[in-house]
Motif scaffolding. Sequence first.
Motif, short mmCIF file in Angstrom:
data_model
loop_
_atom_site.label_atom_id
_atom_site.label_comp_id
_atom_site.label_asym_id
_atom_site.label_seq_id
_atom_site.Cartn_x
_atom_site.Cartn_y
_atom_site.Cartn_z
N LYS A 5 14.27 31.34 -29.61
CA LYS A 5 13.02 30.75 -30.08
C LYS A 5 13.30 29.75 -31.19
O LYS A 5 14.07 30.05 -32.12
CB LYS A 5 12.08 31.86 -30.57
CG LYS A 5 10.77 31.35 -31.14
CD LYS A 5 10.77 31.35 -32.66
CE LYS A 5 9.59 30.61 -33.25
NZ LYS A 5 9.55 30.70 -34.73
N GLY A 198 1.85 31.66 -36.40
CA GLY A 198 3.24 32.13 -36.41
C GLY A 198 3.60 32.95 -35.18
O GLY A 198 4.67 33.57 -35.12
N ASP A 201 7.17 33.72 -32.58
CA ASP A 201 8.18 34.78 -32.71
C ASP A 201 7.81 35.94 -31.80
O ASP A 201 8.66 36.54 -31.14
CB ASP A 201 8.23 35.33 -34.16
CG ASP A 201 8.49 34.25 -35.18
OD1 ASP A 201 9.30 33.35 -34.90
OD2 ASP A 201 7.89 34.32 -36.28
N LYS A 256 7.03 35.46 -44.13
CA LYS A 256 6.57 34.60 -43.04
C LYS A 256 7.67 34.28 -42.02
O LYS A 256 7.40 33.79 -40.94
CB LYS A 256 6.07 33.30 -43.69
CG LYS A 256 5.33 32.39 -42.77
CD LYS A 256 5.05 31.06 -43.48
CE LYS A 256 4.71 29.99 -42.46
NZ LYS A 256 5.22 28.68 -42.88
MG MG Z 1 7.07 31.02 -37.96
#
Ligand code: MG
Length: 451
Positions: A5, A198, A201, A256
């Motif tokens: 990723k 986010g 992930d 994060k």
């Molecule tokens: Mg991120």
Amino acid sequence: MIVCKFGGTSVGDAAAIQRLVEIVNARQGERPVLVLSALSRVTNGLLALVPAHPTERKAQLTMLMARHEDLASTLTAPGEALEALRADAAAIAERLAGWADGSVDAELQDWLVAHGELWSTRLVTAALERAGVPATWVDIRPVMRTGGQCSRAVPDQAGLPGRAQAVFGPLLDEGRVPVTQGFIGSTVDGRTTTLGRGGSDYTATLLGAALEAERVEIWTDVDGIMTADPRIVPEARVLRTTSHLEAAELSAFGAKVLHPATQAPLLERGITCVVLNSFAPDRPGTTIVSGFRPEPVMGCSPVRAVSWKPGVTVLNIRSPRMLGASGFLYRLFGVFHEHGVAVDVLASSEVNVSLTVDADGPLEALCRDLESLGEVTLYPNRAIIAVVGVDLRGTRGLAGRLFQAVREINIEVISQGASEINVTFVVKAEEGAEAVRRLHREFFGPGEVAA
Ligand code: MG
Ligand code: ADP
Ligand code: ASP
């Protein structure tokens, strides 16, 4: 096979994409599937379009497109990729044209923001092909089926392995490198959804588990999981090894570097996750494995990392009816469940319960229903500080040392002992970064050796 990723800064410009191509080239023998984020800042740019004034909207969309088109020409992407980008931009302009400024529609927003990932994957596929890597662009949406909740959709994990293997299996068998989007999915009836900010992930580890990957690599802009956010604590150090649970605690409380749900799909299968720096690919990064449980080492810091999560509200529910009564917490959490609001930190006394919730949840409606149970007071603009470490519950003197380090900062809710690996407490948001710095200095300062 492996899943790699790449986050926003790792695909953010031509140089980043060139580094990505080299990283992927070196891994071709391992049958990689690539999961990409949007180019850095593009998700925010797309989100800003919805509430913008129509003329501003047009200018902003033109700017976003220009960035992608410039990159496409630098990468000498074939016409097909450019045509797809332009067709999408025209569709966006058309859908937004009928939209009054100031109004926000959650479904439209999910559809719109998904283009960041749809575009970055087009550009990277083209760059890989130019470099002679046989890459194939894959639309993840029919594979990543989700519930209908906008902006925080829940993936259907049960059906994912079948769908993922049907799509990715044949491509991998042909020796191709599939390039697909993180963060986005769709409902059974084909409406585009997103998994929360986010969320790429999370896509990567969901696919890693579904495809039974040997390893999931998270390529980002720092050297791995660190003892604190290096933007707040520049002297933070990299953790060479950690566990799924430790990493999950850190990300749940604001680190994060990984989306909070990232470790969940890997836990059961024991799949290793490695966090790596795409700007310095030769560095070892952080390896996250199952069951890693470092023993407290004499002379080493008992603390492994400190994180913080702003954007939190404390709710205090005071109810004399709690005295000696049973079933109060059951009813209380029933209300949270009905509103779909998660609680992070909790402390209770005989007549009081204090807990923390994300400030952007449906708090008005929640509080209205909580009023029937007791007097509700809200304390907004708070931050949770989480200290994660080795056997914190059993480490004599740890609490004293910890609270001594932040003695000048007012501490509002403390939760210690629920988990042996973490102590959490709440402070005013403006004091959060300073609390992290002081704790880091205490546990990782000169003379302390990281565990
Ligand atoms: Mg991120
Ligand atoms: P990406 O776009 O690659 O997903 P993110 O910006 O989402 O990257 O996450 C990486 C950032 O996370 C880092 O630049 C760093 O500032 C921040 N961060 C917060 N806490 C930590 C931590 N404990 N270790 C490493 N990075 C952290
Ligand atoms: N592009 C999305 C975001 O900025 C998802 C991600 O980067 O993981 O939130």
